[in-house]
Design a protein around this motif. Structure first.
Motif, PDB file in Angstrom:
ATOM      1  N   UNK A  37       0.830  -1.203   0.000  1.00  0.00           N
ATOM      2  CA  UNK A  37       0.000   0.000   0.000  1.00  0.00           C
ATOM      3  C   UNK A  37       0.869   1.260   0.000  1.00  0.00           C
ATOM      4  N   UNK A  38       0.390   2.271  -0.679  1.00  0.00           N
ATOM      5  CA  UNK A  38       1.145   3.525  -0.719  1.00  0.00           C
ATOM      6  C   UNK A  38       0.990   4.274   0.605  1.00  0.00           C
ATOM      7  N   UNK A  39       1.982   5.062   0.905  1.00  0.00           N
ATOM      8  CA  UNK A  39       2.014   5.830   2.143  1.00  0.00           C
ATOM      9  C   UNK A  39       0.961   6.947   2.086  1.00  0.00           C
ATOM     10  N   UNK A  40       0.230   7.195   3.163  1.00  0.00           N
ATOM     11  CA  UNK A  40      -0.783   8.256   3.145  1.00  0.00           C
ATOM     12  C   UNK A  40      -0.205   9.653   2.921  1.00  0.00           C
ATOM     13  N   UNK A  42       2.808  10.294   1.235  1.00  0.00           N
ATOM     14  CA  UNK A  42       3.543  10.373  -0.023  1.00  0.00           C
ATOM     15  C   UNK A  42       3.145   9.181  -0.892  1.00  0.00           C
ATOM     16  N   UNK A  43       2.405   9.433  -1.959  1.00  0.00           N
ATOM     17  CA  UNK A  43       1.904   8.353  -2.806  1.00  0.00           C
ATOM     18  C   UNK A  43       2.982   7.651  -3.621  1.00  0.00           C
ATOM     19  N   UNK A  44       4.164   8.202  -3.698  1.00  0.00           N
ATOM     20  CA  UNK A  44       5.217   7.603  -4.528  1.00  0.00           C
ATOM     21  C   UNK A  44       5.976   6.479  -3.814  1.00  0.00           C
ATOM     22  N   UNK A  45       5.781   6.315  -2.503  1.00  0.00           N
ATOM     23  CA  UNK A  45       6.466   5.251  -1.768  1.00  0.00           C
ATOM     24  C   UNK A  45       5.442   4.444  -0.964  1.00  0.00           C
ATOM     25  N   UNK A  46       5.857   3.253  -0.524  1.00  0.00           N
ATOM     26  CA  UNK A  46       4.983   2.411   0.294  1.00  0.00           C
ATOM     27  C   UNK A  46       5.165   2.751   1.775  1.00  0.00           C
ATOM     28  N   UNK A  47       4.290   2.194   2.596  1.00  0.00           N
ATOM     29  CA  UNK A  47       4.377   2.400   4.048  1.00  0.00           C
ATOM     30  C   UNK A  47       5.694   1.817   4.570  1.00  0.00           C
ATOM     31  N   UNK A  48       6.075   0.656   4.043  1.00  0.00           N
ATOM     32  CA  UNK A  48       7.322   0.009   4.447  1.00  0.00           C
ATOM     33  C   UNK A  48       8.535   0.880   4.127  1.00  0.00           C
ATOM     34  N   UNK A  49       8.536   1.480   2.937  1.00  0.00           N
ATOM     35  CA  UNK A  49       9.641   2.369   2.552  1.00  0.00           C
ATOM     36  C   UNK A  49       9.716   3.591   3.459  1.00  0.00           C
ATOM     37  N   UNK A  51       8.788   3.760   6.527  1.00  0.00           N
ATOM     38  CA  UNK A  51       9.194   3.354   7.862  1.00  0.00           C
ATOM     39  C   UNK A  51      10.669   2.971   7.946  1.00  0.00           C
ATOM     40  N   UNK A  52      11.147   2.225   6.940  1.00  0.00           N
ATOM     41  CA  UNK A  52      12.500   1.674   7.022  1.00  0.00           C
ATOM     42  C   UNK A  52      13.503   2.348   6.101  1.00  0.00           C
ATOM     43  N   UNK A  53      13.034   2.990   5.042  1.00  0.00           N
ATOM     44  CA  UNK A  53      13.930   3.589   4.068  1.00  0.00           C
ATOM     45  C   UNK A  53      14.421   2.604   3.024  1.00  0.00           C
ATOM     46  N   UNK A  54      13.934   1.360   3.065  1.00  0.00           N
ATOM     47  CA  UNK A  54      14.338   0.323   2.123  1.00  0.00           C
ATOM     48  C   UNK A  54      13.197   0.007   1.163  1.00  0.00           C
ATOM     49  N   UNK A  55      13.540  -0.327  -0.078  1.00  0.00           N
ATOM     50  CA  UNK A  55      12.530  -0.732  -1.048  1.00  0.00           C
ATOM     51  C   UNK A  55      12.217  -2.209  -0.807  1.00  0.00           C
ATOM     52  N   UNK A  56      10.939  -2.567  -0.625  1.00  0.00           N
ATOM     53  CA  UNK A  56      10.609  -3.968  -0.330  1.00  0.00           C
ATOM     54  C   UNK A  56      10.806  -4.865  -1.548  1.00  0.00           C
ATOM     55  N   UNK A  57      11.271  -6.091  -1.298  1.00  0.00           N
ATOM     56  CA  UNK A  57      11.455  -7.087  -2.345  1.00  0.00           C
ATOM     57  C   UNK A  57      10.418  -8.189  -2.128  1.00  0.00           C
ATOM     58  N   UNK A  58       9.345  -8.164  -2.894  1.00  0.00           N
ATOM     59  CA  UNK A  58       8.259  -9.119  -2.716  1.00  0.00           C
ATOM     60  C   UNK A  58       8.630 -10.529  -3.141  1.00  0.00           C
TER      61      UNK A  58
END
Length: 117
Positions: A37-40, A42-49, A51-58
């Protein structure tokens, strides 16, 4: 909350998992929600990004209900030479078990839940 509830129910059915594991599956579903899900703010990053500053690897997240195993240390084995070094189980998700231990939760043969780090 309704969306997460539906995710848990669908994941339990899809992975053919027992209802007793809903809490582990719920924690795993909230992780999946955070990485998709996108961050409330900033729509360009996810909630995980955010929080952690890392791009998630699904690709690193295995499907629920798949085969998993944990390595047994020599202290956990009954016989150092003849006992198996691994313990097989069913993957229930990434969650917190007892005493704050976080990792891959597996359900092993006698329906016990263990963490494989």
């Amino acid at each position: 909350i309704g969306e997460l509830d539906r995710m848990i129910a669908c994941s339990l059915l899809d992975g053919n998992l027992p209802p007793a594991s809903w809490d582990f599956v719920g924690e795993h579903c909230s992780l999946l929600n955070a990485v998709t899900q996108s961050c409330p703010t900033d729509d360009s990053i996810t909630i995980y990004e955010a929080e952690t500053g890392l791009i998630p690897d699904l690709d690193q997240i295995p499907p629920l209900g798949c085969f998993g195993f944990r390595y047994l240390s020599k202290l956990d084995r009954k016989d150092f030479k003849l006992s198996p070094k691994n313990q097989a189980g069913v993957f229930l998700g990434f969650a917190t078990l007892e005493k704050g231990t976080y990792g891959s939760v597996l359900m092993i043969g006698d329906r016990r839940f263990v963490v494989a780090k």
